[in-house]
Scaffold this active site. Structure first.
Site, PDB file in Angstrom:
ATOM      1  CB  CYS A 263      -1.001  -0.022   1.162  1.00 10.59           C
ATOM      2  SG  CYS A 263      -0.303   0.184   2.804  1.00 10.59           S
TER       3      CYS A 263
ATOM      4  NE  ARG B 213      -4.650   1.549   1.565  1.00  6.73           N
ATOM      5  CZ  ARG B 213      -4.478   2.213   0.436  1.00  6.73           C
ATOM      6  NH1 ARG B 213      -5.384   2.123  -0.526  1.00  6.73           N
ATOM      7  NH2 ARG B 213      -3.410   2.962   0.251  1.00  6.73           N
TER       8      ARG B 213
ATOM      9  CG  ASP C 163      -4.774   5.352   2.513  1.00  2.00           C
ATOM     10  OD1 ASP C 163      -4.848   4.793   3.633  1.00  2.00           O
ATOM     11  OD2 ASP C 163      -3.764   5.967   2.133  1.00  2.00           O
TER      12      ASP C 163
END
Length: 142
Positions: free
Chosen positions: A10, A16, A115
C-alpha cells in the site's frame, strides 16, 4: 499456480497492507508473506485503528513494523498484491520485472481498496471488511 512468497503493498505500510498481510498469514501459515509501502512510514507500528479492526477478529498486529518497498522484496515475491490500479501501474513502470505477478487485492471484485489513513474508525472498519472479503476471494487462486 502455487505461490510461496506473497508481498502486499500500500502507500505507508501502516493500514491496508498490514491488515491484508496478517489475514493472509492467518490463512496461509505455510507461506512467506510480507508487506511494504511505496512511501513506507519506515519503523512505524500499524495504525491503532487498523490494529483494533484486526483485534476484533482475533489477530494481533502489534509486531508489525512498516517498511519501504524495494526491488529485492519485489523480486522475492511470487505474487504482489496492491490496493489500487495506480499502485499497480507505478510498480510495473518502476520495476518492469514485476509485471505479470502484480495484481490488485480487489482484482476478483474489480475494486480498489480505499485508504483509511486519518479517517475515523468506521471508515477503517469498512476497509477492513473489504480487505477480508478480497483476501477470501484470493483463496481459490493461492
Amino acid at each position: 499456480m502455487q505461490f510461496k512468497n506473497i508481498l502486499v503493498v500500500c502507500i505507508g505500510n501502516i493500514c491496508r497492507s498490514p491488515m491484508a498481510e496478517y489475514l493472509l498469514k492467518q490463512n496461509y501459515p505455510q507461506l512467506t508473506i510480507h508487506s511494504a509501502g511505496i512511501s513506507g512510514m519506515i519503523g512505524y507500528s500499524a495504525d491503532e485503528k487498523a490494529q483494533l479492526c484486526m483485534e476484533r477478529i482475533g489477530i494481533d498486529m502489534s509486531p508489525h513494523i512498516a517498511k519501504k518497498l524495494n526491488a529485492e522484496l519485489l523480486k522475492q515475491a511470487d505474487l504482489i498484491l496492491v490496493m489500487s490500479q495506480n499502485q499497480q501501474k507505478h510498480i510495473e513502470q518502476t520495476w518492469p520485472f514485476a509485471k505479470g505477478k502484480t495484481f490488485r487485492l480487489g482484482h476478483w471484485q474489480g475494486k480498489n481498496i480505499p485508504d483509511p489513513y486519518q479517517h475515523d474508525q468506521a471508515f477503517f472498519d469498512e476497509t477492513s471488511l473489504l480487505i477480508q472479503t478480497c483476501v477470501a476471494d484470493w483463496t481459490k487462486h493461492i
